[in-house]
Scaffold this motif. Sequence first.
Motif, PDB file in Angstrom:
ATOM      1  N   CYS A  16       0.827  -1.206   0.000  1.00  0.00           N
ATOM      2  CA  CYS A  16       0.000   0.000   0.000  1.00  0.00           C
ATOM      3  C   CYS A  16       0.861   1.256   0.000  1.00  0.00           C
ATOM      4  N   GLY A  17       1.899   1.275   0.840  1.00  0.00           N
ATOM      5  CA  GLY A  17       2.809   2.424   0.864  1.00  0.00           C
ATOM      6  C   GLY A  17       3.543   2.601  -0.450  1.00  0.00           C
ATOM      7  N   LEU A  18       3.952   1.494  -1.066  1.00  0.00           N
ATOM      8  CA  LEU A  18       4.636   1.558  -2.359  1.00  0.00           C
ATOM      9  C   LEU A  18       3.714   2.110  -3.438  1.00  0.00           C
ATOM     10  N   PHE A  19       2.457   1.705  -3.410  1.00  0.00           N
ATOM     11  CA  PHE A  19       1.491   2.196  -4.398  1.00  0.00           C
ATOM     12  C   PHE A  19       1.289   3.703  -4.280  1.00  0.00           C
ATOM     13  N   LEU A  20       1.196   4.215  -3.060  1.00  0.00           N
ATOM     14  CA  LEU A  20       1.010   5.649  -2.858  1.00  0.00           C
ATOM     15  C   LEU A  20       2.222   6.441  -3.353  1.00  0.00           C
ATOM     16  N   SER A  21       3.413   5.901  -3.132  1.00  0.00           N
ATOM     17  CA  SER A  21       4.617   6.571  -3.640  1.00  0.00           C
ATOM     18  C   SER A  21       4.618   6.603  -5.166  1.00  0.00           C
ATOM     19  N   ALA A  22       4.173   5.509  -5.776  1.00  0.00           N
ATOM     20  CA  ALA A  22       4.096   5.454  -7.239  1.00  0.00           C
ATOM     21  C   ALA A  22       3.120   6.502  -7.769  1.00  0.00           C
ATOM     22  N   VAL A  23       2.003   6.683  -7.070  1.00  0.00           N
ATOM     23  CA  VAL A  23       1.018   7.692  -7.484  1.00  0.00           C
ATOM     24  C   VAL A  23       1.624   9.085  -7.406  1.00  0.00           C
ATOM     25  N   ASN A  24       2.365   9.380  -6.319  1.00  0.00           N
ATOM     26  CA  ASN A  24       2.967  10.699  -6.163  1.00  0.00           C
ATOM     27  C   ASN A  24       4.113  10.944  -7.142  1.00  0.00           C
ATOM     28  N   VAL A  25       4.640   9.886  -7.730  1.00  0.00           N
ATOM     29  CA  VAL A  25       5.664  10.032  -8.773  1.00  0.00           C
ATOM     30  C   VAL A  25       5.013  10.217 -10.137  1.00  0.00           C
ATOM     31  N   LEU A  26       3.967   9.446 -10.423  1.00  0.00           N
ATOM     32  CA  LEU A  26       3.354   9.444 -11.750  1.00  0.00           C
ATOM     33  C   LEU A  26       2.495  10.672 -12.011  1.00  0.00           C
ATOM     34  N   VAL A  27       1.762  11.132 -11.011  1.00  0.00           N
ATOM     35  CA  VAL A  27       0.848  12.259 -11.229  1.00  0.00           C
ATOM     36  C   VAL A  27       1.595  13.517 -11.675  1.00  0.00           C
ATOM     37  N   PRO A  28       2.681  13.951 -10.992  1.00  0.00           N
ATOM     38  CA  PRO A  28       3.406  15.123 -11.490  1.00  0.00           C
ATOM     39  C   PRO A  28       4.013  14.901 -12.876  1.00  0.00           C
ATOM     40  N   ALA A  29       4.409  13.652 -13.175  1.00  0.00           N
ATOM     41  CA  ALA A  29       5.005  13.375 -14.478  1.00  0.00           C
ATOM     42  C   ALA A  29       3.973  13.408 -15.593  1.00  0.00           C
ATOM     43  N   LEU A  30       2.789  12.875 -15.328  1.00  0.00           N
ATOM     44  CA  LEU A  30       1.742  12.809 -16.345  1.00  0.00           C
ATOM     45  C   LEU A  30       0.900  14.072 -16.408  1.00  0.00           C
ATOM     46  N   PHE A  31       0.731  14.732 -15.261  1.00  0.00           N
ATOM     47  CA  PHE A  31      -0.103  15.943 -15.205  1.00  0.00           C
ATOM     48  C   PHE A  31       0.677  17.053 -14.508  1.00  0.00           C
ATOM     49  N   PRO A  32       1.627  17.664 -15.198  1.00  0.00           N
ATOM     50  CA  PRO A  32       2.513  18.654 -14.570  1.00  0.00           C
ATOM     51  C   PRO A  32       1.804  19.890 -14.054  1.00  0.00           C
ATOM     52  N   ASN A  33       0.616  20.179 -14.547  1.00  0.00           N
ATOM     53  CA  ASN A  33      -0.122  21.364 -14.100  1.00  0.00           C
ATOM     54  C   ASN A  33      -1.250  21.027 -13.142  1.00  0.00           C
ATOM     55  N   SER A  34      -1.213  19.817 -12.591  1.00  0.00           N
ATOM     56  CA  SER A  34      -2.270  19.393 -11.682  1.00  0.00           C
ATOM     57  C   SER A  34      -2.223  20.202 -10.387  1.00  0.00           C
ATOM     58  N   PRO A  35      -3.389  20.647  -9.870  1.00  0.00           N
ATOM     59  CA  PRO A  35      -3.416  21.426  -8.623  1.00  0.00           C
ATOM     60  C   PRO A  35      -3.507  20.558  -7.371  1.00  0.00           C
ATOM     61  N   TYR A  36      -3.382  19.243  -7.517  1.00  0.00           N
ATOM     62  CA  TYR A  36      -3.640  18.352  -6.394  1.00  0.00           C
ATOM     63  C   TYR A  36      -2.370  17.728  -5.820  1.00  0.00           C
TER      64      TYR A  36
END
Length: 264
Positions: free
Chosen positions: A193-213
Motif C-alpha cells: 500500500c505504501g509503495l502504491f502511494l509513492s508510485a502515485v505521487n511520482v506518476l501524477v506530477p510526471a503525467l499531469f505537470p499542471n495538476s493542482p492536487y
Amino acid sequence: MSMTTFWTYDYACALHEEWKFLRRSRWTKVKALYIMTRYLPFFLIVMHLYLNFAPIEDPNKCQMLINVYSSFSQISIICSECFFMIRTYVLWNSNRIVLVGLLSTAFAMVVTSVSIRFATTATSYFTTSAIPGTPSCPSRSSSVLYFISFIFLFVFQLVLIILTLTRAIQSWRSTKGPLQAILVKHNIFYYICGLFLSAVNVLVPALFPNSPYYTALELFQVCILAILATRMHLHLWHLDQHMHSSDALIYISMSDMSPADCTV
C-alpha cells in the motif's frame, strides 16, 4: 476536509486499542516513535488547512510556513518508514548486514530528499485560496523536482518489500503453509500500500505537470503511511500480549524491538 474526516474516523475506530497500548506498554524508544508517528499528521492536517484557507499576504510568512510544513511532512514520513524498517530488521532475525544496508539507504534517501525539497520550496508562489479572491500560499512548488523525493521513497520501499518477500518465501518453503497466510503474517500488504502511494505521487506530477492536487496527494500519503505503520505496530503489540498471556514460548516482541528465533 475529506482527509481530516478520514483521519478522525480512523482515530476514533482505533481509540480503544490505542488507549490500551498507551496505558499498558512500557516506555521505550519505539513507543515514543509511535506517539510521534501517530499524532504528527494531526498537526500537518491543521497546517495544510490553514495554508489553503487563511488569507496570507506576507511572502516571508508564507515561505516560513511552507518550510515548516515541508519539514514536519518529512519527519512524519521518516517516522512511518522507521516502523517498516524495524519490522523488516526483526523479520531477518536482527541481521546486522540488513540493518547496515537499510540505515545506509535510508540516510542517503533522507539527505537527498530534504535537499531537493528545500531547494524547490524556495520557488513556491502565491495562489488563490479555496475562498475566492483570497490570496494564500499552499505548500506547493512549481518545480517537478519537488516530487523527485518520492522516487527515492519508492526505491526505499521497494527494497523493504523485496527483503520482506524474500523472508516470507523462505518461511513458506519451510512451513509449507498457505502462501497468502504467510504474506499476511509478514504484513506485506502494508508495504504494498505504501509503495502504491509513492508510485502515485511520482506518476501524477510526471503525467499531469499542471495538476493542482500535488499537496493533497502528498498529505494523503503522509497520513496513510502513519496509519499503516501505527496499525501494524498495534496489531503486533496486541499479538505479542496475547502470546504472553497464553504462555507462548516463541514470538517476536515488536514493542521491545527484541526479536526471537521465529517470525510472526
